[in-house]
Scaffold this active site. Sequence first.
Site, mmCIF file in Angstrom:
data_model
loop_
_atom_site.group_PDB
_atom_site.id
_atom_site.type_symbol
_atom_site.label_atom_id
_atom_site.label_comp_id
_atom_site.label_asym_id
_atom_site.label_seq_id
_atom_site.Cartn_x
_atom_site.Cartn_y
_atom_site.Cartn_z
ATOM 1 N N CYS A 270 0.818 -1.221 0.000
ATOM 2 C CA CYS A 270 0.000 0.000 0.000
ATOM 3 C C CYS A 270 0.847 1.264 0.000
ATOM 4 C CB CYS A 270 -0.976 -0.015 1.179
ATOM 5 S SG CYS A 270 -0.206 -0.028 2.821
ATOM 6 N N HIS A 330 -2.652 0.955 6.797
ATOM 7 C CA HIS A 330 -2.936 0.976 5.358
ATOM 8 C C HIS A 330 -2.999 2.414 4.872
ATOM 9 C CE1 HIS A 330 -4.288 -0.866 1.633
ATOM 10 N NE2 HIS A 330 -5.324 -0.037 1.577
ATOM 11 N N HIS A 342 -5.912 2.334 -4.084
ATOM 12 C CA HIS A 342 -4.985 1.742 -3.114
ATOM 13 C C HIS A 342 -4.623 0.333 -3.532
ATOM 14 C CE1 HIS A 342 -8.361 -0.403 -0.690
ATOM 15 N NE2 HIS A 342 -8.884 0.038 -1.811
#
Length: 391
Positions: A270, A330, A342
Site C-alpha cells: 500500500c 494501510h 490503493h
Amino acid sequence: MRNKIWLVIIFIGFACSNNSDLLQQASQISQTVKLQIAPDGREAIFDPAFSISKDNGLVVSGETSLSEAKLALFSALEVLKVHLVDSLVLLPEKKLGDKNWGVINLSVVNLRAYPKHSAELVSQSIMGTPVRLLKEEDGWYQIQTPDRYIAWVDRAAIAQKTEGEMEQWRNSKRIIFIPDFEVVKDPGQNEVVTDLVAGSILEVEKENKDSYDLALPDGRRIQVEKSNCEVFSDWKNRELEDIALLTKTAKQFIGRPYLWGGTSVKGVDCSGFVKSVYFINGIILARDASLQFLHGDTISPGHGFSELAEGDLVFFGRAKTDEKPMKVTHVGMYMNHGEYIHSSGRVRINSFDPEAENYNNYRSITWLGGRRVLSRIGESGIVRVSEHPWY
C-alpha cells in the site's frame, strides 16, 4: 583480618551501586536523545551501549548512523561528570573504505530486514537509485535509500562508488525510463542484458537518432529507444502543475498485484504504491504508511471525505482507545468524488460513499484521516527529487 574483608565488601558494594546508577542515568540520557533525534529505527541507527572502564570511566560503545546524534549524546552525558570513553562507531563502518556509496544495479532489488535471503522483505529499490552504504556482512550491505529507509541488500544489487564517482554520476547526462517494463539488449541488439521498470535512471553514453546507448551502474551497456526515455534533468525539474497527473499515474497501476515490501510496477504494497506514484512525478515520500502519516497537513476524518482533495493520502487502521494507541496499517490516495485508489490484494479503486457500487465498508470504518503532502513539499518526508542531494 575479618574487618578488612568486610570493608572491601562494603566498598565493592558501594561502587557497584554507583556504577549501576551511572549506567541507568546514561541509558536514560541516551533514550532522550534517541526520541529527539533518531526516534525510528527504520530511518536512523542509534544503538549506544554503556559499560564501566577499569578507571571507573563511562565507555560508550555501539553504533549510530547520525553524527548529530553522537554529538548530542556526548554533550548530554557531560552532566554525569565522569570520564567518557568514545567507542561509539559512526557509520559507515571504516572497513568499507572510501567506497561507501552505491547505485542500485538491477531493475528491482529486494531490501531485507536482516542480511539473509530468508529475512523479511521490507522494501525494494529500482535501478539507478543512489544509496548510502553503512555496513557489510557476509556479502550483504546495510544501506540507506534516499527516503532514509535502512535495510539490507545482496552485494550483487549494488555498484559501489566513492564520493568522487557519485559526484561524477550526478553530473553526467542521464535519462529516466518511462514505460512500465521492458527487456533490453546491448547496443548491437544481440543479447538481452537486463529488464527496466518505470523510474529507472541510467547514464547516457551515446545519443543516436532514435535511441540512446546507456550505461548501467556496473558498466554494462544497453540501447533504449528515445521515445521510452526522458532526460533526467528535464524530468526532475518539472513542476507538478496538474495534480490530475497523480491520478493518471495511479490508474496505470490498476490490477497490479499486492506485494509486501513492493515498490515497483511489478508489484506494490500500500505505501509502496503511493510512494511509486509520487516518485514517478518527481516527489520522494517516506517509505511506510506509519511514516507517511507523520508528514503533511492533517485532514480529520470527522467531516467525512468532503475536505479531501485529489492527491491527498488517506490512512486506515485502528483508532486510539483508552487501552491501545492508534495504529496505522494501510494507506491509499484520494482521487475525486469520494473515490480513492490503493493496493489491497491488487491495485483497485474504492469509495467512501455508501451509495457507490465500489464502497468499502471495512476501509470506511477504519479510516484515520488524510494528509495533504503537496502543501508541504520540501519538508522532511516530502522531498522533490530535484532538491535531494543524492541525485
